[in-house]
Motif scaffolding. Structure first.
Motif, PDB file in Angstrom:
ATOM      1  N   ILE A 100      31.391  28.978  80.030  1.00 16.69           N
ATOM      2  CA  ILE A 100      32.693  29.075  80.687  1.00 16.69           C
ATOM      3  C   ILE A 100      32.500  29.182  82.187  1.00 16.69           C
ATOM      4  O   ILE A 100      31.910  30.138  82.692  1.00 16.69           O
ATOM      5  N   ASN A 101      33.012  28.177  82.889  1.00 11.55           N
ATOM      6  CA  ASN A 101      32.937  28.109  84.343  1.00 11.55           C
ATOM      7  C   ASN A 101      34.188  28.746  84.925  1.00 11.55           C
ATOM      8  O   ASN A 101      35.285  28.210  84.807  1.00 11.55           O
ATOM      9  N   GLY A 102      34.022  29.897  85.568  1.00 16.73           N
ATOM     10  CA  GLY A 102      35.147  30.628  86.147  1.00 16.73           C
ATOM     11  C   GLY A 102      35.564  30.164  87.528  1.00 16.73           C
ATOM     12  O   GLY A 102      36.396  30.805  88.159  1.00 16.73           O
ATOM     13  N   SER A 103      35.039  29.052  87.970  1.00 16.00           N
ATOM     14  CA  SER A 103      35.360  28.566  89.304  1.00 16.00           C
ATOM     15  C   SER A 103      36.677  27.799  89.328  1.00 16.00           C
ATOM     16  O   SER A 103      37.022  27.106  88.375  1.00 16.00           O
ATOM     17  N   SER A 104      37.379  27.897  90.433  1.00 12.97           N
ATOM     18  CA  SER A 104      38.570  27.074  90.653  1.00 12.97           C
ATOM     19  C   SER A 104      38.176  25.664  91.072  1.00 12.97           C
ATOM     20  O   SER A 104      38.994  24.759  91.067  1.00 12.97           O
ATOM     21  N   ARG A 105      36.920  25.513  91.422  1.00 15.43           N
ATOM     22  CA  ARG A 105      36.399  24.223  91.871  1.00 15.43           C
ATOM     23  C   ARG A 105      35.634  23.583  90.705  1.00 15.43           C
ATOM     24  O   ARG A 105      34.534  23.999  90.364  1.00 15.43           O
ATOM     25  N   LYS A 106      36.249  22.568  90.100  1.00 15.94           N
ATOM     26  CA  LYS A 106      35.616  21.904  88.965  1.00 15.94           C
ATOM     27  C   LYS A 106      34.318  21.216  89.397  1.00 15.94           C
ATOM     28  O   LYS A 106      34.244  20.656  90.481  1.00 15.94           O
ATOM     29  N   ASP A 107      33.348  21.277  88.526  1.00 10.12           N
ATOM     30  CA  ASP A 107      32.075  20.570  88.715  1.00 10.12           C
ATOM     31  C   ASP A 107      31.361  20.958  90.005  1.00 10.12           C
ATOM     32  O   ASP A 107      30.636  20.154  90.582  1.00 10.12           O
ATOM     33  N   GLY A 108      31.547  22.193  90.438  1.00  8.94           N
ATOM     34  CA  GLY A 108      30.869  22.697  91.622  1.00  8.94           C
ATOM     35  C   GLY A 108      29.561  23.379  91.260  1.00  8.94           C
ATOM     36  O   GLY A 108      28.931  23.081  90.231  1.00  8.94           O
ATOM     37  N   ASN A 109      29.143  24.302  92.090  1.00 10.74           N
ATOM     38  CA  ASN A 109      27.848  24.960  91.910  1.00 10.74           C
ATOM     39  C   ASN A 109      27.748  25.777  90.622  1.00 10.74           C
ATOM     40  O   ASN A 109      26.706  25.793  89.973  1.00 10.74           O
ATOM     41  N   THR A 110      28.823  26.442  90.244  1.00 11.81           N
ATOM     42  CA  THR A 110      28.788  27.223  89.002  1.00 11.81           C
ATOM     43  C   THR A 110      28.605  26.294  87.808  1.00 11.81           C
ATOM     44  O   THR A 110      27.825  26.588  86.893  1.00 11.81           O
ATOM     45  N   ALA A 111      29.296  25.166  87.815  1.00  8.74           N
ATOM     46  CA  ALA A 111      29.133  24.175  86.743  1.00  8.74           C
ATOM     47  C   ALA A 111      27.697  23.662  86.694  1.00  8.74           C
ATOM     48  O   ALA A 111      27.130  23.498  85.609  1.00  8.74           O
ATOM     49  N   ILE A 112      27.115  23.429  87.842  1.00  9.52           N
ATOM     50  CA  ILE A 112      25.736  22.923  87.902  1.00  9.52           C
ATOM     51  C   ILE A 112      24.773  23.906  87.250  1.00  9.52           C
ATOM     52  O   ILE A 112      23.901  23.507  86.464  1.00  9.52           O
ATOM     53  N   ILE A 113      24.919  25.209  87.532  1.00 12.68           N
ATOM     54  CA  ILE A 113      23.952  26.149  86.962  1.00 12.68           C
ATOM     55  C   ILE A 113      24.174  26.351  85.465  1.00 12.68           C
ATOM     56  O   ILE A 113      23.206  26.506  84.714  1.00 12.68           O
ATOM     57  N   ILE A 114      25.421  26.300  85.009  1.00 14.58           N
ATOM     58  CA  ILE A 114      25.658  26.391  83.559  1.00 14.58           C
ATOM     59  C   ILE A 114      25.069  25.174  82.863  1.00 14.58           C
ATOM     60  O   ILE A 114      24.405  25.294  81.826  1.00 14.58           O
ATOM     61  N   ARG A 115      25.266  24.008  83.428  1.00 14.84           N
ATOM     62  CA  ARG A 115      24.713  22.778  82.814  1.00 14.84           C
ATOM     63  C   ARG A 115      23.183  22.779  82.839  1.00 14.84           C
ATOM     64  O   ARG A 115      22.548  22.193  81.962  1.00 14.84           O
ATOM     65  N   THR A 116      22.586  23.431  83.820  1.00 14.63           N
ATOM     66  CA  THR A 116      21.123  23.562  83.856  1.00 14.63           C
ATOM     67  C   THR A 116      20.649  24.378  82.655  1.00 14.63           C
ATOM     68  O   THR A 116      19.652  24.029  82.006  1.00 14.63           O
ATOM     69  N   ILE A 117      21.355  25.437  82.335  1.00 20.17           N
ATOM     70  CA  ILE A 117      21.029  26.239  81.145  1.00 20.17           C
ATOM     71  C   ILE A 117      21.258  25.402  79.891  1.00 20.17           C
ATOM     72  O   ILE A 117      20.435  25.412  78.956  1.00 20.17           O
ATOM     73  N   GLY A 166      30.012  32.087  83.727  1.00 12.73           N
ATOM     74  CA  GLY A 166      29.580  31.768  85.076  1.00 12.73           C
ATOM     75  C   GLY A 166      30.726  31.895  86.049  1.00 12.73           C
ATOM     76  O   GLY A 166      31.845  31.457  85.766  1.00 12.73           O
ATOM     77  N   SER A 167      30.443  32.514  87.173  1.00  9.67           N
ATOM     78  CA  SER A 167      31.477  32.676  88.192  1.00  9.67           C
ATOM     79  C   SER A 167      30.891  32.469  89.583  1.00  9.67           C
ATOM     80  O   SER A 167      29.777  32.899  89.855  1.00  9.67           O
ATOM     81  N   PRO A 168      31.676  31.848  90.452  1.00 12.03           N
ATOM     82  CA  PRO A 168      31.299  31.873  91.859  1.00 12.03           C
ATOM     83  C   PRO A 168      31.665  33.247  92.412  1.00 12.03           C
ATOM     84  O   PRO A 168      32.409  34.001  91.779  1.00 12.03           O
ATOM     85  N   VAL A 169      31.142  33.552  93.572  1.00 11.97           N
ATOM     86  CA  VAL A 169      31.505  34.795  94.243  1.00 11.97           C
ATOM     87  C   VAL A 169      32.318  34.411  95.468  1.00 11.97           C
ATOM     88  O   VAL A 169      31.807  33.813  96.405  1.00 11.97           O
ATOM     89  N   GLY A 195      25.011  36.976  75.008  1.00 14.04           N
ATOM     90  CA  GLY A 195      25.714  36.719  76.252  1.00 14.04           C
ATOM     91  C   GLY A 195      24.787  36.539  77.432  1.00 14.04           C
ATOM     92  O   GLY A 195      23.753  37.197  77.528  1.00 14.04           O
ATOM     93  N   VAL A 196      25.171  35.636  78.316  1.00 15.94           N
ATOM     94  CA  VAL A 196      24.440  35.393  79.554  1.00 15.94           C
ATOM     95  C   VAL A 196      25.465  35.273  80.677  1.00 15.94           C
ATOM     96  O   VAL A 196      26.447  34.535  80.545  1.00 15.94           O
ATOM     97  N   ALA A 197      25.248  35.988  81.755  1.00 17.84           N
ATOM     98  CA  ALA A 197      26.128  35.935  82.924  1.00 17.84           C
ATOM     99  C   ALA A 197      25.357  35.349  84.100  1.00 17.84           C
ATOM    100  O   ALA A 197      24.225  35.752  84.361  1.00 17.84           O
ATOM    101  N   VAL A 198      25.991  34.399  84.795  1.00 16.35           N
ATOM    102  CA  VAL A 198      25.364  33.779  85.967  1.00 16.35           C
ATOM    103  C   VAL A 198      26.386  33.674  87.094  1.00 16.35           C
ATOM    104  O   VAL A 198      27.588  33.597  86.852  1.00 16.35           O
ATOM    105  N   ALA A 199      25.881  33.656  88.318  1.00 16.69           N
ATOM    106  CA  ALA A 199      26.761  33.562  89.479  1.00 16.69           C
ATOM    107  C   ALA A 199      26.218  32.562  90.488  1.00 16.69           C
ATOM    108  O   ALA A 199      25.014  32.491  90.717  1.00 16.69           O
ATOM    109  N   ALA A 200      27.134  31.818  91.078  1.00 14.60           N
ATOM    110  CA  ALA A 200      26.826  30.947  92.206  1.00 14.60           C
ATOM    111  C   ALA A 200      27.268  31.703  93.459  1.00 14.60           C
ATOM    112  O   ALA A 200      28.419  32.113  93.573  1.00 14.60           O
TER     113      ALA A 200
END
Length: 188
Positions: free
Chosen positions: A6-23, A82-85, A117-122
């Motif tokens: 789950i990408n919590g960013s308001s910006r689709k396909d941004g940095n948070t999406a990239i790190i989730i897709r890397t996992i 995943g969330s951006p800060v 569960g895994v939590a990640v942040a951009a």
């Protein structure tokens, strides 16, 4: 086995999406099914704290996208949040998901028990530990198992794609995906 990212960013396909897709790449190499949800596409209203969800397993309010997302969380073996800060913590979209999901899970004990569960942040500069902590608290307070890696679960970058320049952060995400796969196989 299935993992929801789950990408919590308001910006689709941004940095948070990239790190989730890397996992996801590491999970997919091991035959684990993945599904990606971008909260930029999902309206989630704040929790009303009405507790009408008690014994129902999901929120009773259905005019937004929360119930569908939470059903996918419940149906998954593993969850990546995943969330951006933006302002020293998780995004408002992620916070709305955590607040509502937290209440539903609290009044329906065991609904998320023993899921991984895994939590990640951009992160551009700071606030990453707070964001990861916020998401990990959701997992831990719901009796979930939390996977870690060799360093903090955050990757640095501001503009879309900048996280790919953080070699240590991306290597950490790959390792996190490998650890997640290993734990999932042991649990299942």
């Amino acid at each position: 086995m299935k993992v929801i990212g789950i990408n919590g960013s308001s910006r689709k396909d941004g940095n948070t999406a990239i790190i989730i897709r890397t996992i996801f790449e590491e999970l997919n190499k091991r035959g684990i099914e993945t599904e990606f949800i971008q909260l930029a596409d999902v309206d989630i209203e704040p929790c009303r704290a009405c507790f009408a969800c008690k014994g129902k397993g999901n929120c009773v309010f259905r005019k937004d996208g929360f119930a569908e997302v939470f059903s996918k969380i419940v149906g998954a073996d593993g969850i990546i949040l995943g969330s951006p800060v933006y302002s020293a913590d998780v995004s408002s979209r992620m916070k709305a998901l955590l607040d509502r999901g937290g209440v539903v899970a609290a009044v329906n004990p065991g609904i998320l028990k023993h899921k991984l569960g895994v939590a990640v942040a951009a992160v551009r500069r700071a606030g990453g530990m707070t964001a990861v902590d916020t998401m990990n608290h959701f997992f831990l307070n719901k009796e979930m198992i939390v996977a870690g890696s060799t360093y903090w679960n955050m990757v640095y970058g501001r503009e879309i794609g900048d996280v790919l320049k953080d070699n240590e952060g991306i290597a950490n995400m790959r390792n996190l995906g490998q650890n997640m796969a290993s734990i999932l196989f042991k649990l299942n």
